[in-house]
Design an enzyme around this catalytic site. Sequence first.
Site, mmCIF file in Angstrom:
data_model
loop_
_atom_site.group_PDB
_atom_site.id
_atom_site.type_symbol
_atom_site.label_atom_id
_atom_site.label_comp_id
_atom_site.label_asym_id
_atom_site.label_seq_id
_atom_site.Cartn_x
_atom_site.Cartn_y
_atom_site.Cartn_z
ATOM 1 N N GLU A 163 -26.818 -13.724 2.007
ATOM 2 C CA GLU A 163 -26.101 -13.047 1.630
ATOM 3 C C GLU A 163 -26.060 -11.305 1.707
ATOM 4 O O GLU A 163 -25.174 -10.801 1.059
ATOM 5 C CB GLU A 163 -25.582 -13.846 0.966
ATOM 6 C CG GLU A 163 -26.322 -13.479 -0.894
ATOM 7 C CD GLU A 163 -27.546 -14.073 0.164
ATOM 8 O OE1 GLU A 163 -28.637 -13.484 -1.296
ATOM 9 O OE2 GLU A 163 -28.124 -14.740 0.542
ATOM 10 N N ASP A 164 -27.066 -11.128 0.882
ATOM 11 C CA ASP A 164 -27.112 -9.633 1.079
ATOM 12 C C ASP A 164 -27.181 -9.064 2.170
ATOM 13 O O ASP A 164 -26.723 -7.986 2.127
ATOM 14 C CB ASP A 164 -28.606 -9.266 0.713
ATOM 15 C CG ASP A 164 -30.251 -9.848 1.484
ATOM 16 O OD1 ASP A 164 -29.424 -11.434 2.236
ATOM 17 O OD2 ASP A 164 -30.712 -10.129 0.604
ATOM 18 N N ASP B 228 -31.462 -9.899 -8.320
ATOM 19 C CA ASP B 228 -32.897 -10.808 -8.788
ATOM 20 C C ASP B 228 -33.338 -11.901 -9.644
ATOM 21 O O ASP B 228 -33.479 -11.155 -10.040
ATOM 22 C CB ASP B 228 -33.202 -11.844 -7.088
ATOM 23 C CG ASP B 228 -33.152 -11.935 -5.858
ATOM 24 O OD1 ASP B 228 -31.180 -12.173 -6.056
ATOM 25 O OD2 ASP B 228 -33.369 -11.730 -4.687
ATOM 26 N N GLU B 229 -33.121 -13.266 -10.307
ATOM 27 C CA GLU B 229 -34.181 -13.840 -10.996
ATOM 28 C C GLU B 229 -35.146 -13.576 -11.773
ATOM 29 O O GLU B 229 -35.918 -13.228 -12.440
ATOM 30 C CB GLU B 229 -33.826 -15.016 -11.825
ATOM 31 C CG GLU B 229 -34.568 -15.398 -10.470
ATOM 32 C CD GLU B 229 -34.920 -17.704 -10.776
ATOM 33 O OE1 GLU B 229 -33.962 -18.058 -11.211
ATOM 34 O OE2 GLU B 229 -35.211 -17.722 -9.660
ATOM 35 N N ASP B 230 -36.327 -12.994 -9.985
ATOM 36 C CA ASP B 230 -37.202 -12.477 -10.221
ATOM 37 C C ASP B 230 -37.735 -11.442 -10.628
ATOM 38 O O ASP B 230 -39.016 -10.339 -9.900
ATOM 39 C CB ASP B 230 -38.285 -13.237 -9.652
ATOM 40 C CG ASP B 230 -37.640 -12.992 -7.909
ATOM 41 O OD1 ASP B 230 -36.302 -12.590 -7.721
ATOM 42 O OD2 ASP B 230 -38.191 -14.250 -7.064
ATOM 43 N N ARG C 247 -22.564 -15.094 -5.488
ATOM 44 C CA ARG C 247 -22.782 -14.344 -6.457
ATOM 45 C C ARG C 247 -22.100 -13.096 -6.555
ATOM 46 O O ARG C 247 -21.905 -11.954 -6.713
ATOM 47 C CB ARG C 247 -24.024 -14.401 -5.971
ATOM 48 C CG ARG C 247 -24.968 -13.467 -4.627
ATOM 49 C CD ARG C 247 -25.901 -13.435 -4.545
ATOM 50 N NE ARG C 247 -26.729 -12.410 -5.476
ATOM 51 C CZ ARG C 247 -28.239 -12.000 -5.122
ATOM 52 N NH1 ARG C 247 -29.137 -12.485 -4.354
ATOM 53 N NH2 ARG C 247 -28.987 -11.372 -6.262
ATOM 54 N N ARG D 90 0.825 -0.880 0.357
ATOM 55 C CA ARG D 90 0.141 -0.261 0.384
ATOM 56 C C ARG D 90 0.896 0.577 -0.322
ATOM 57 O O ARG D 90 1.860 1.094 0.415
ATOM 58 C CB ARG D 90 -1.053 -0.514 1.115
ATOM 59 C CG ARG D 90 -1.834 -0.610 1.491
ATOM 60 C CD ARG D 90 -2.199 -1.527 2.509
ATOM 61 N NE ARG D 90 -3.301 -2.648 2.638
ATOM 62 C CZ ARG D 90 -2.327 -3.673 3.665
ATOM 63 N NH1 ARG D 90 -1.408 -3.711 3.490
ATOM 64 N NH2 ARG D 90 -3.502 -4.930 3.697
ATOM 65 N N ARG E 32 -32.600 -14.640 8.961
ATOM 66 C CA ARG E 32 -32.095 -13.618 8.933
ATOM 67 C C ARG E 32 -32.647 -12.631 10.108
ATOM 68 O O ARG E 32 -31.610 -11.934 10.263
ATOM 69 C CB ARG E 32 -33.172 -12.416 7.697
ATOM 70 C CG ARG E 32 -33.219 -13.174 6.146
ATOM 71 C CD ARG E 32 -34.145 -13.134 5.270
ATOM 72 N NE ARG E 32 -33.541 -11.336 5.102
ATOM 73 C CZ ARG E 32 -32.314 -11.002 4.238
ATOM 74 N NH1 ARG E 32 -32.341 -12.499 3.155
ATOM 75 N NH2 ARG E 32 -32.345 -9.854 3.447
#
Length: 737
Positions: free
Chosen positions: A644-645, A556-558, A540, A432, A692
């Site tokens: 995960e979110d 998301d897929e939906d 993801r 760094r 959650r």
Amino acid sequence: MQARKKYVLLGLCTCCWILLYYWAGLQERLLGLITHRRGEVPRPWPDWLDRALLPNFAEQLDLQNGGGPGDSPRQRKQAWSSIYKDSRCRMDTCFDFGRCQTQSGFRVYIYPPEKGERVSEGYRKILTSVSESRYYTSDPREACLFVLGIDTLDRDQLSQQFVPNVDERIRGYPLWNDGRNHVIFNLYSGTWPNYTEDLGFNVGQAILAKASLNTEHFRPGFDISIPLFSKEHPQKGGKRGWLVRNSVPPRRKYLLMFKGKRYLTGIGSDTRNALHHIHNGKDIVSLTTCRHGKDWEKHKDARCDHDNQEYERFDYQELLHNSTFCLVPRGRRLGSFRFLESLQAACIPVLLSNGWELPFSDVIQWNQAVVEGDERLLLQVPSTVRAVGIDRVLALRQQTQTLWDAYFSSVDKIVLTTLEIIKDRVYSHISRNKLMWNALPGGLLVLPEFSTHLAHYPFYYLHLGISPGLEFTAVIHATSPLVSQSQPIMKLLQVVSKSKYCSQIIILWNSEKSPPQRSKWPPMPVPLTVTDGRRKTSSRFLPHAAIETEAVLSLDEDTVLLTSEINFAFHVWRSFPDRIVGYPPRSHFWDPVKKAWGYTSKWTNEYSIILTGAAFYHRYYHHLFSHYLPSSLRALVDHSCNCEDILMNFLVSSVAHLPPVKVAQRKQYKEMPSLQGTKMAPWANPEHFTQRQECVNTFSSWFGYMPLEHSQFRLDPVLFKDHVSVLRKRYKDLERV
């Protein structure tokens, strides 16, 4: 003839000088006979006639010998050299780089403690920090660096924490190798009365991570100076700095303050005995007390009673919170607890500790956060701090908070900073730079393996005067098999590909069935890549090599969005590249009944989480998610197929210290379960919500505090729902959502 005249003139001048010399001596002897005064031996210091008017702070012999009860500098140097025989050690000469060039990389091994081994609370925290770090290994063959299991923090022989026979024990270690590739932690060295830097054993070629380190004994580029911290210092997390609650005005009620012990005798007493000279009881408060130790009454002077009385008039915490500058004089040793206390309180430290190698001086630019004084020029300190301008005061105070939050608020951060400095020395080609260490978010959160270019990180756009790129990569998390062209993912692909800012689309395939052939996907104007997610929820957020843009649109897929919504969110993200910017909000709260954190999806007046089912963020957070967070948290996510979110929100908030950004008014961003067939969506399962709740508490436990921040604002387009022509509105479709 002329030459003779010259010699005669020269002879006459010489005779005159000789006569003048003898005449002056005769006059002095005659004056002595008349006044009955005898000749005195020349003295190196004047003999004052008005001795009664001058108090004796030091004997004349002490002044001639250099002052102070301690050893002379030569004696201290000889004592140091006899104990630390490898005083010329540098990384090139006393470190085996070959141990770090293996496939395992930078790994740290802790010697197992012997049965019945005494370990102090402070050293236990250090060992815990190392063992829980991403560098720990239980196999010494993989290790690049070694940490002793023997407690070496307190080497004062009068202390109850002192561990005897360390020298004999460490020489019995088969991997000791004269200390090569070892790091030794120490807070206290030496004992009464001189408090030399004697550790009681030979450190050999080991790296010394030590508090109160003297610049004379510091081996540059090899040893590491660490701060002096108490046993109550938190293991992880730690309290935030206080500047956010007390930032304006820059100058506070008191200009300069100190409240602490006054040493009547011994090393360190010279400075603290003189602090009363700058006390005016108004804007400068300098208070000392003699009332400490067992024998203070035996050594008390005429000023002690008054000092003790004045000392009780002021509250230390009140002074600390309401002072612009805080005096940090040396104690018995060079370091002081006042140093970290001042940093946390955003009270600019004024250092009076000559010869102190400041903590982590290799990487921290301390001139941006402290004022360095001189013990010998104490009376100049008030005028020095008065001359500091308001803009400079605010800059110094802000930097104290940056350094406190980044490196000093917990034992974890102190230990990890030590390890990261050593790692930068080992892998200097990807180390760094000073800006990474001294600017937000700090060096611990900037992993140089990702990149050595500042422009590749989300934190330095303002420093560089640039903006993020004008393209993004969409990553769609797919868990359902493709059985129909009317599935939500097919519609989503069409919507995303219409954005002029979309560079490519990556489908992360996490379904049980294998992905369909390319011909099954609809034609699109941007490249489409299908990647195997290995049926792991955390995949993801892996740093996929195919992602080349700075911005990542996670979907998301939906997910149901309009192209204009995507474009607007992307424009907003370019103004907040270090945060999560998106649509679906959630919030956390403290439940006083359960004494635990709660999670809610209710629509309230504030939020602290933006779900990554429809959100933008910087691709660097993929690297942090995979390499900074422990594998145990990622395993929890994979096992539960959930959270995960939330974990990504925890990570980003802990880095930015700011809440995410909610855009536009959309609240429902997914297809309803009835439109997806008979199979119920995971997020509609009550068990999903309970998990959650548990995740929020698990994540906060690992971070050591709650990093999520609440926000009460939402960003809408200009002219949003204004009574003007729709032709003047860029994002007119957002009003119909």
